[in-house]
Design a protein around this motif. Structure first.
Motif, PDB file in Angstrom:
ATOM      1  N   CYS A 151       1.040   4.059  -2.715  1.00 58.01           N
ATOM      2  CA  CYS A 151       0.704   5.323  -2.680  1.00 58.01           C
ATOM      3  C   CYS A 151       1.762   6.334  -2.905  1.00 58.01           C
ATOM      4  O   CYS A 151       1.726   7.376  -3.576  1.00 58.01           O
ATOM      5  CB  CYS A 151       0.269   5.613  -1.235  1.00 58.01           C
ATOM      6  SG  CYS A 151      -1.325   5.052  -0.795  1.00 58.01           S
ATOM      7  N   VAL A 152       2.853   5.926  -2.608  1.00 58.68           N
ATOM      8  CA  VAL A 152       4.194   6.826  -2.865  1.00 58.68           C
ATOM      9  C   VAL A 152       4.387   6.839  -4.561  1.00 58.68           C
ATOM     10  O   VAL A 152       4.785   7.929  -4.793  1.00 58.68           O
ATOM     11  CB  VAL A 152       5.526   6.016  -2.258  1.00 58.68           C
ATOM     12  CG1 VAL A 152       6.807   6.794  -2.725  1.00 58.68           C
ATOM     13  CG2 VAL A 152       5.338   6.288  -0.837  1.00 58.68           C
ATOM     14  N   TYR A 157       0.753  -1.324  -0.001  1.00 57.00           N
ATOM     15  CA  TYR A 157       0.015  -0.020   0.061  1.00 57.00           C
ATOM     16  C   TYR A 157       0.888   1.415  -0.044  1.00 57.00           C
ATOM     17  O   TYR A 157       0.667   2.169  -0.689  1.00 57.00           O
ATOM     18  CB  TYR A 157      -0.872  -0.316   1.067  1.00 57.00           C
ATOM     19  CG  TYR A 157      -1.885  -1.146   1.349  1.00 57.00           C
ATOM     20  CD1 TYR A 157      -2.986  -1.095   0.250  1.00 57.00           C
ATOM     21  CD2 TYR A 157      -1.908  -2.028   2.047  1.00 57.00           C
ATOM     22  CE1 TYR A 157      -4.092  -2.195   0.493  1.00 57.00           C
ATOM     23  CE2 TYR A 157      -2.805  -2.929   2.278  1.00 57.00           C
ATOM     24  CZ  TYR A 157      -3.834  -2.937   1.314  1.00 57.00           C
ATOM     25  OH  TYR A 157      -4.739  -4.212   1.252  1.00 57.00           O
ATOM     26  N   LEU A 158       1.832   1.208   0.870  1.00 52.54           N
ATOM     27  CA  LEU A 158       2.820   2.471   1.035  1.00 52.54           C
ATOM     28  C   LEU A 158       3.244   2.641  -0.145  1.00 52.54           C
ATOM     29  O   LEU A 158       3.568   3.701  -0.871  1.00 52.54           O
ATOM     30  CB  LEU A 158       3.832   2.273   2.076  1.00 52.54           C
ATOM     31  CG  LEU A 158       4.752   3.299   2.149  1.00 52.54           C
ATOM     32  CD1 LEU A 158       4.036   4.613   2.481  1.00 52.54           C
ATOM     33  CD2 LEU A 158       6.153   2.856   3.200  1.00 52.54           C
ATOM     34  N   LEU A 173       2.305   6.740  -6.587  1.00 47.31           N
ATOM     35  CA  LEU A 173       0.915   7.470  -7.244  1.00 47.31           C
ATOM     36  C   LEU A 173       1.247   9.100  -7.010  1.00 47.31           C
ATOM     37  O   LEU A 173       1.257   9.851  -7.755  1.00 47.31           O
ATOM     38  CB  LEU A 173      -0.405   7.152  -6.597  1.00 47.31           C
ATOM     39  CG  LEU A 173      -1.093   5.895  -7.129  1.00 47.31           C
ATOM     40  CD1 LEU A 173      -2.389   5.547  -6.404  1.00 47.31           C
ATOM     41  CD2 LEU A 173      -1.590   6.336  -8.524  1.00 47.31           C
ATOM     42  N   SER A 174       1.765   9.287  -5.716  1.00 49.19           N
ATOM     43  CA  SER A 174       2.057  10.656  -5.451  1.00 49.19           C
ATOM     44  C   SER A 174       3.281  11.213  -6.485  1.00 49.19           C
ATOM     45  O   SER A 174       3.132  12.426  -6.836  1.00 49.19           O
ATOM     46  CB  SER A 174       2.755  10.766  -3.828  1.00 49.19           C
ATOM     47  OG  SER A 174       1.805  10.174  -3.066  1.00 49.19           O
TER      48      SER A 174
END
Lengths: 168, 275
Positions: B20-21, B16-17, B23-24
């Motif tokens: 998300c990273v 997940y991390l 995607l960011s």
């Protein structure tokens, strides 16, 4: 069934918190600021999610909150999402490693999270300079204190509500 | 690759991390215009309705505040207007008094009423003025205003005097019908209201409603020619209170020229000193 499942309940919960955040950001962010010292409700909510749900939800929620706040500064779109994902993950990681029964210790986590968030923001946006320390000392630190005090009250209320339900 | 899948399997939170990273970072790497469009798109569906509501509320608050301010302003202006009107009226009155004063042939002492109770049912009709002995006021001096005779000085103090009004039951002044020159005596009307009677006018004398009554100047206190009032009613066969004879004198009601309920600026007339 998805509609009655715990996952659906958690999604609803998350949407509700995001809704609160949006309303707060729209209406009350300036009202509750004390002499320019802002209340970082996003971090408060993120800590709450992280400590109750764990790192996965912390990351996802952090990403969404960060994204919601990033739209006010489109040129840095993604930066807030990145930082809050990291903060959400870090806080969520404490869930199983620390037993935070006291509201004060949760307030301390809020305090540290606000500082970590601001420090990471400065680190990723322009590097750490003398100005960074000045900003952290005069803005981030008071904001962290303010948010953690509100956070303690928030956690006390949440815990009382919970114990009331357990012992009607 | 195997190492990565091992780490992810062991700690799925890292997946997940990482997602998300990534995607960011992807968002950060987007061109400026795309970022702006994307932000605007999200804003439209999240904050925009609340901002619109907030804007409406702020506008309503502004209107409310402005309304309150305007109400206050209206109140202030109303008071100011009222004061200006009062000053204007006072100015006109004083101007008229000044002209009136210059018309009088005797020395006049201007005074203001400080206490008044002219219509007291059982008491004597008198008022208090702010001039006394020190200002030259003497007992029995005639007192008048712009419209006519008011009464005479009754009691004199150093800086205050009482004025016996024409309404006082003991007040008397010799008077005459200005048109027909018929003499009589002015007394207060015994009934209710601020009226006077012209007594001692024999039956058959030419007295008509609307005739003006002025002082005759016979008693030595009041000079001749001071306005007293207008005849409002003429009756026959009255009982004279002076002589007791019935059917000899006319009963004549006089409306005073002076309105005793609104006395403000007065003049005491010193008939011993001519100007």
């Amino acid at each position: 069934m998805f509609w009655g499942s715990a996952v659906f309940s958690k999604v609803l919960h998350a949407i509700f918190l995001l809704f609160i955040l949006v309303v707060f950001q729209s209406f009350f962010s300036e009202v509750v600021a004390i002499k320019g010292i802002r209340l970082d409700l996003a971090i408060l909510v993120l800590v709450y999610i992280g400590l109750t749900e764990g790192p996965a939800q912390g990351v996802i929620f952090g990403f969404l909150i960060g994204l919601l706040l990033d739209i006010f500064t489109p040129q840095r779109l993604g930066l807030g999402a990145l930082i809050k994902s990291l903060v959400g993950f870090t806080v969520g990681d404490f869930k199983d490693k620390l037993f935070l029964e006291s509201s004060y210790s949760k307030g301390a986590i809020v305090f540290l999270s606000v500082l970590l968030n601001d420090l990471l923001y400065h680190l990723f946006s322009g590097g750490v300079t003398l100005f960074t320390f000045h900003t952290i000392l005069y803005y981030s630190l008071p904001s962290a204190i303010y948010t953690s005090v509100v956070g303690i009250l928030f956690f006390v209320i949440i815990e009382k509500k919970f114990s009331f339900r357990m012992n009607p | 690759m195997n190492k990565i899948s091992f780490v992810v399997t062991k700690n799925p939170n890292l997946l997940y991390l990482t997602t998300c990273v990534l995607l960011s970072l992807l968002l950060l790497a987007l061109p400026g215009e795309v970022k702006s469009d994307f932000s605007a798109f999200i804003f439209r569906f999240t904050y925009a309705p609340f901002y619109a509501l907030s804007h409406q509320i702020k506008q309503l608050q502004g209107v409310y505040q402005e309304n309150k301010k305007l109400q206050q302003k209206v109140m202030e202006l109303t008071l100011e207007n009222s004061e200006l009107k009062e000053e204007h009226l006072e100015n006109s009155r004083l101007r008229a008094l000044l002209e009136f004063r210059s018309e009088l042939e005797y020395q006049v002492i201007p005074a203001e009423v400080v206490a008044a109770e002219p219509n007291r049912p059982l008491g004597r009709g008198s008022i208090l003025i702010n001039k006394g002995k020190e200002e030259g006021i003497k007992r029995n001096m005639p007192v008048l205003n712009l419209y006519g005779l008011v009464g005479k000085i009754e009691e004199v103090y150093p800086h205050r005097s009482t004025v016996q009004l024409m309404l006082d039951p003991d007040f008397r002044v010799s008077a005459l019908d200005q048109r027909s020159r018929v003499f009589g005596i002015i007394k207060p009307h015994p009934g209710p209201g601020l009226l006077l009677n012209l007594d001692n006018v024999p039956l058959g004398e030419d007295v008509q409603i609307g005739d003006e009554v002025i002082s005759a100047g016979l008693g030595g206190i009041f000079p001749a020619g001071l306005k007293i009032g207008i005849i409002s009613n003429v009756g026959e066969g009255s009982l004279s209170k002076t002589t007791g004879y019935s059917g000899v004198f006319q009963e004549i009601e006089v409306i005073p020229s002076v309105y005793f309920n609104s006395l403000e600026e007065l003049f005491a007339l010193n008939i011993d000193v001519k100007r």
